[in-house]
Design an enzyme around this catalytic site. Structure first.
Site, short mmCIF file in Angstrom:
data_model
loop_
_atom_site.label_atom_id
_atom_site.label_comp_id
_atom_site.label_asym_id
_atom_site.label_seq_id
_atom_site.Cartn_x
_atom_site.Cartn_y
_atom_site.Cartn_z
N LYS A 134 8.65 -11.09 2.34
CA LYS A 134 7.70 -11.57 1.00
C LYS A 134 6.85 -10.40 0.73
O LYS A 134 6.11 -9.87 1.75
CB LYS A 134 7.18 -12.87 1.08
CG LYS A 134 6.46 -13.50 -0.24
CD LYS A 134 6.09 -14.65 0.00
CE LYS A 134 5.30 -15.21 -1.09
NZ LYS A 134 4.86 -16.83 -0.96
N SER A 209 6.26 -19.56 -4.68
CA SER A 209 6.06 -18.01 -4.93
C SER A 209 7.02 -17.14 -4.14
O SER A 209 6.95 -15.84 -4.33
CB SER A 209 4.53 -17.91 -4.57
OG SER A 209 4.30 -18.07 -3.10
N SER A 233 5.83 -22.82 -1.61
CA SER A 233 6.33 -21.66 -1.92
C SER A 233 7.51 -21.23 -0.98
O SER A 233 8.00 -20.17 -1.45
CB SER A 233 5.02 -20.81 -1.55
OG SER A 233 4.14 -20.88 -2.59
#
Length: 552
Positions: A134, A209, A233
């Site tokens: 990420k 996210s 997330s």
């Protein structure tokens, strides 16, 4: 070019805002880097084509990859080149990538091959395994923008210790993946890299996210990725992209190094794996714990892998009992999610497990407590970053509101309230022992992964379902079950909403528009029950008729 360089550059266009120039330049660089590695010309999508997940490339689960890599059957270089090729295809379809370091990945793989050839031994438990990251993870010489244009060109001088230790264990890192601006969004979009979609239906959100991770992994561009989670997330992107995700309890699996950590103290963010298989989640958790993170990471508890807990979740110790929670008292899930709950219930009963219904948790009290903490700074840090280049806020993120800022004493009261909630719901869990046939409390709670499947872009607004485990600090995982079928999931002709959120969620649902969207559920254990939850995922997969190496 950094923000400071662009501001001072005489060549910058006076008609285009600086933030827009910088974002355009950085996005173009990424696209050039990806294009250099594409295996061939990328055909344009057909008009009206939204389902883009069907690509035929040889697939193996992470443990299968590791076995072939360690034996020398497959070289690390061939494996990383194969995943890079698939990643470029995935990027063409759904736009999941941010930072690219394919060249270094190939060199790292070549180094691993040389060591295996010279010594006959793999470097470590992750020898040659490609792992995506990420965007928030810090790699030496790489960017971590957090979706803010002002952070373009801010190069990390040191890696997060987690990244460094996994690299030492043989992992090959090759790319970072997209996130929403500010991270606090269930959508995946920012002005630098644009918007990421789910490959099941490109009109729908990839989630946030960790949306780039979810989309890339769903398309097979990565066998295993690392995401982060403070309010769903990891699990929201896993849900929207039809894959598996593990959100551990705080302090169990390492995340950022101390110098890169944030100030969250009451509801804490965690890092965990996403994969197309339970196998991937298990490979990551076993491997990380084998590295004894409590010896090198300030926040890791000294809890090695516990095989007995895993065996318990696999149903090898005693009969299991699953508690089913239909909703969170605020939003009733859309019809396909309710169907998914029923399908899982039936599968577990057929497999011989006990299933009981439990009273819905109070989603409103949990959300109210959480948002007082999330909004405690009044968005001051967001406002500061945006103001550097006068960057606008994306519409999917709530406008910072200084009125939500609270003093230290009130923050202390919020912390006490959350502790009280943790005790309340632990007591509720323990009390279920009076209803099970074994006399033990339920082994897990099965609940929706949200009130909706992947929604149309820009419409994600409710994530209390996902935030429950973060507030309580419980282990929670996502498991794919089925997909939206307009014939099986018609919209009800009448509906009595439980809240305004519920009304909007119902009004938004259109089975034809949501066609093919994945339906996932959450499997929630208690604090520090990572091994047991992984075992429970194995039990659920088996009940659903899936094999050991099943990949979504």
């Amino acid at each position: 070019m950094t923000a400071e360089q662009l501001i001072q550059s005489p060549s910058g266009s006076h008609n285009v805002p600086i933030w827009e120039q910088l974002a355009t330049e950085r996005r173009a660089l990424r696209d050039r880097q990806v294009a250099e590695w594409q295996p061939g010309p990328m055909p344009a999508l057909e008009p009206g084509q939204t389902f883009v997940r069907d690509i035929t490339i040889t697939e193996s689960s992470p443990s299968q990859l590791l076995r072939h890599l360690a034996s020398g059957k497959w070289s690390a270089e061939n494996v990383i080149r194969a995943f890079i090729a698939r990643t470029t295809l995935a990027h063409h379809l759904t736009n999941p990538l941010t930072d690219i370091f394919f060249d270094r990945a190939v060199l790292d793989a070549q180094r691993l091959d040389a060591i295996l050839r010279d010594t006959g031994k793999p470097v470590g438990p992750l020898h040659g395994l490609p792992i995506s990251l990420k965007d928030i993870m810090h790699t030496a010489g790489g960017e971590s923008t957090l979706g803010f244009i002002a952070r373009i060109g801010c190069i990390s001088k040191t890696e997060d210790r987690l990244v460094a230790k996994l690299r030492e264990a043989g992992a090959v890192f090759y790319c970072k993946t997209n996130i929403p601006q500010t991270l606090m969004s269930g959508e995946c979009v920012n002005y630098i890299y644009g918007r990421t979609s789910t490959p099941f239906n490109t009109l729908l959100s990839a989630g946030g996210s960790s949306g780039g991770e979810g989309s890339l992994i769903s398309l097979g561009g990565s066998p295993l990725g690392i995401g982060s989670d403070i309010a769903g997330s990891i699990r929201t992107p896993a849900n929207f992209n039809g894959i598996y995700g593990l959100c551990p309890s705080p302090d169990r699996l390492p995340g950022h190094s101390a110098e890169n950590s944030d100030g969250s103290m009451v509801i804490r963010g965690v890092n965990g794996p996403l994969s197309r298989s339970v196998d991937g989640l298990e490979v990551y958790t076993r491997s990380v714990l084998s590295l004894k993170p409590w010896r090198w990471n300030f926040s890791s508890a000294c809890i090695p892998w516990r095989e007995e807990e895993y065996a318990l979740g696999c149903g090898q110790v005693r009969r299991l009992c699953f508690g089913f929670m239909a909703h969170d008292s605020v939003v009733l899930p859309n019809p396909p999610i309710l169907r998914g709950m029923q399908e899982m219930r039936s599968a577990l009963i057929r497999a011989g497990h006990q299933v009981i219904d439990i009273e819905p948790f109070d989603g409103k009290e949990l959300a109210d407590a959480a948002f007082r903490v999330f909004l405690a700074t009044g968005g001051e840090e967001v406002t500061q970053l945006l103001s550097i280049l006068s960057e606008p806020l994306i519409k999917e993120v709530p406008q910072p509101d200084p009125s939500t800022k609270i003093p230290v004493l009130e923050y202390h009261e919020c912390a006490v309230k959350i502790k009280q909630l943790r005790q309340k719901y632990l007591d509720i869990w323990q009390a279920t022992g009076g209803r099970t046939e074994t006399g033990f409390p339920i082994d897990a709670i099965i609940l929706p992964s949200g009130g909706t499947v992947a929604p149309p872009h820009g419409t994600m607004e409710y994530f209390t379902y996902e935030a429950i485990s973060n507030v309580l600090e419980w282990t929670c995982a996502t498991v794919p079950v089925t997909r939206v079928n307009p014939l099986q999931d018609p919209k009800p002709t009448s509906f009595e909403p439980m809240s305004d959120h519920d009304r909007r969620n119902w009004e938004k649902y259109t089975p034809e528009f949501y066609k093919d969207a994945p339906v996932c559920l959450q499997v929630m254990g208690r604090r520090y029950e990572e091994e047991k939850v992984l075992g429970l995922l194995r039990t659920i997969d088996q009940a659903l008729g899936r094999g050991e190496y099943y990949m979504a």
